[in-house]
Design a protein around this motif. Structure first.
Motif, PDB file in Angstrom:
ATOM      1  N   GLY A 148       0.823  -1.216   0.000  1.00 63.63           N
ATOM      2  CA  GLY A 148       0.000   0.000   0.000  1.00 63.63           C
ATOM      3  C   GLY A 148       0.852   1.258   0.000  1.00 63.63           C
ATOM      4  O   GLY A 148       0.559   2.222  -0.710  1.00 63.63           O
ATOM      5  N   GLU A 149       1.936   1.240   0.775  1.00 60.02           N
ATOM      6  CA  GLU A 149       2.816   2.417   0.829  1.00 60.02           C
ATOM      7  C   GLU A 149       3.410   2.709  -0.531  1.00 60.02           C
ATOM      8  O   GLU A 149       3.461   3.852  -0.974  1.00 60.02           O
ATOM      9  N   VAL A 150       3.872   1.651  -1.197  1.00 61.05           N
ATOM     10  CA  VAL A 150       4.463   1.831  -2.529  1.00 61.05           C
ATOM     11  C   VAL A 150       3.388   2.319  -3.508  1.00 61.05           C
ATOM     12  O   VAL A 150       3.608   3.251  -4.282  1.00 61.05           O
ATOM     13  N   ILE A 151       2.224   1.688  -3.456  1.00 66.47           N
ATOM     14  CA  ILE A 151       1.142   2.042  -4.390  1.00 66.47           C
ATOM     15  C   ILE A 151       0.742   3.504  -4.234  1.00 66.47           C
ATOM     16  O   ILE A 151       0.530   4.217  -5.220  1.00 66.47           O
ATOM     17  N   SER A 152       0.693   3.979  -2.988  1.00 64.60           N
ATOM     18  CA  SER A 152       0.254   5.363  -2.773  1.00 64.60           C
ATOM     19  C   SER A 152       1.256   6.368  -3.345  1.00 64.60           C
ATOM     20  O   SER A 152       0.911   7.518  -3.583  1.00 64.60           O
ATOM     21  N   SER A 153       2.494   5.919  -3.592  1.00 67.11           N
ATOM     22  CA  SER A 153       3.499   6.850  -4.129  1.00 67.11           C
ATOM     23  C   SER A 153       3.596   6.790  -5.657  1.00 67.11           C
ATOM     24  O   SER A 153       4.380   7.523  -6.258  1.00 67.11           O
ATOM     25  N   LEU A 154       2.811   5.913  -6.294  1.00 72.55           N
ATOM     26  CA  LEU A 154       2.910   5.773  -7.748  1.00 72.55           C
ATOM     27  C   LEU A 154       2.221   6.945  -8.446  1.00 72.55           C
ATOM     28  O   LEU A 154       1.128   7.338  -8.051  1.00 72.55           O
ATOM     29  N   PRO A 155       2.860   7.495  -9.497  1.00 72.54           N
ATOM     30  CA  PRO A 155       2.298   8.685 -10.146  1.00 72.54           C
ATOM     31  C   PRO A 155       0.947   8.432 -10.809  1.00 72.54           C
ATOM     32  O   PRO A 155       0.149   9.355 -10.949  1.00 72.54           O
ATOM     33  N   TYR A 156       0.655   7.188 -11.194  1.00 70.31           N
ATOM     34  CA  TYR A 156      -0.591   6.902 -11.914  1.00 70.31           C
ATOM     35  C   TYR A 156      -1.715   6.410 -10.985  1.00 70.31           C
ATOM     36  O   TYR A 156      -2.755   5.969 -11.456  1.00 70.31           O
ATOM     37  N   VAL A 157      -1.474   6.471  -9.680  1.00 68.48           N
ATOM     38  CA  VAL A 157      -2.514   6.079  -8.723  1.00 68.48           C
ATOM     39  C   VAL A 157      -3.101   7.342  -8.094  1.00 68.48           C
ATOM     40  O   VAL A 157      -2.373   8.190  -7.585  1.00 68.48           O
ATOM     41  N   THR A 158      -4.432   7.477  -8.166  1.00 75.49           N
ATOM     42  CA  THR A 158      -5.050   8.701  -7.640  1.00 75.49           C
ATOM     43  C   THR A 158      -5.505   8.548  -6.199  1.00 75.49           C
ATOM     44  O   THR A 158      -5.545   9.519  -5.461  1.00 75.49           O
TER      45      THR A 158
END
Ligand SMILES: *Cc1c(COP(=O)(O)O)cnc(C)c1O
Length: 339
Positions: free
Chosen positions: A263-273
């Motif tokens: 979740g931490e990594v996902i929240s930092s992805l540019p294409y995840v809102t």
């Protein structure tokens, strides 16, 4: 490396679990003569503070039997709008019980005692009879959220006050207990019936157990037979459940840790809102318009990672027994490589 984040049902039985299955003493369970099934039913009943248990092929069946037990045709079941019993059991409330659902707009899958009380119909000949309240813990579609003991108790008090039955869809109840540190008994005894799945985080090939009073389970056994769920030497499957109770509960914390890291990594992805707070083993996130979920799933698949869309822009990942730290690292790498 084969990574599968579609569901916690994709796990395969471990060597130890297969051994336990291979060596299980068996009998005909329709005659109630399978010692392994009886052991599993009794063990789970005692654990959750109930008198008896009934081993069934699936969590859909345990839930649907419970609804049938508690309702007459025309009655109403109160549940959250995202509930599995309403959305993912093929319309079974109507099909099996001739009952209907009244949906409550809970917060992230969790309903409150006040909402329950406001949803109960007064007693008039022309009004649908409100009969059953069902809560889901953890709440799947809402992202693995869980109830506090107090919140479940407050709903129980409303059920008592209005003579409503109270059912727990505990497909992932051990995931919830892992976080709240309540005992199974503290939670189980609040409810008339409890459904516990063995094929989710606990990692068995199948099976769920319905818990309740002797009288409820006696009637439930009959309903199971009508639904075609009476199985014979099914101790071979119940043995996997017994093995899971001994080996796969404590480790659920690892699934939760990996889910939080992911979740931490996902929240930092540019294409995840956006990302729903990760509370247990379920991660739900939304992609920006340039990355439709179908395309995202295809790109993951090209990197040998299986996932499913949960809507046009939404993705759900579920961590489980067969998702280890090396797979976590690989998944994070792949996610970061997309843009
Ligand atoms: C998986 C699940 C069930 C049961 O599903 P089966 O696939 O029929 O075992 C019930 N409730 C919830 C919340 C679930 O996630």
């Amino acid at each position: 490396m084969e990574i599968d984040l579609r569901s916690d049902t994709v796990t395969r039985p471990s060597a130890g679990m297969r051994d336990a299955m291979f060596n299980a003493p068996l009998g005909d369970d329709v005659f109630q003569e399978d010692p392994t099934v009886i052991l599993l039913e009794n063990k789970l009943a005692a654990l959750f503070g109930h008198e008896a248990g009934l081993f069934c092929p699936s969590g859909t069946m345990t839930n649907q039997i419970a609804i049938k037990l508690h309702t007459d045709p025309g009655d109403e079941v109160l549940c959250d709008a995202s509930a599995h019993i309403y959305n993912y059991e093929g319309g079974g409330i109507g099909f099996n019980s001739g009952a209907q659902a009244k949906l409550i707009a809970g917060e992230r899958g969790l309903i409150t005692a006040q909402q329950v009380e406001e949803s109960i119909n007064p007693v008039f000949d022309w009004l649908t009879r409100t009969r059953l309240v069902s809560v889901e813990n953890t709440a799947n579609r809402a992202g693995g959220t869980y109830y506090t003991l107090d919140r479940m108790r407050e709903i129980q008090a409303i059920c008592k006050k209005h003579a409503l039955r109270y059912h727990l869809d505990g497909a992932r109840i051990f995931n919830a207990l892992q976080e709240t540190k309540n005992t199974p008994k503290e939670v189980g005894t609040l409810f008339d019936t409890v459904s516990v799945c063995l094929s989710k985080g606990l990692g068995t090939p199948g099976g769920s157990v319905l818990l309740g009073s002797q009288e409820h389970i006696r009637r439930a056994r009959r309903i199971r037979k009508v639904l075609g769920g009476g199985m014979r030497q099914v101790g071979i499957l119940a043995a996997a459940g017994l093995y899971a109770l001994d080996h796969n509960i404590e480790r659920l914390g690892e699934d939760h840790r990996r889910a939080k890291q992911l979740g931490e990594v996902i929240s930092s992805l540019p294409y995840v809102t956006s990302l729903l707070p990760v509370e247990t083993n379920i991660i739900i996130f939304t992609l920006d318009a340039k990355m439709p979920s179908d395309a995202f799933v295809q790109r993951l698949l090209a990197a040998k990672i299986k996932a499913v869309g949960f809507g046009k822009q939404t993705i759900r990942f579920v961590t489980h027994l067969d998702f280890d730290d090396a797979m976590l690292e690989r998944t994070c790498e792949v996610l970061k490589s997309f843009s």
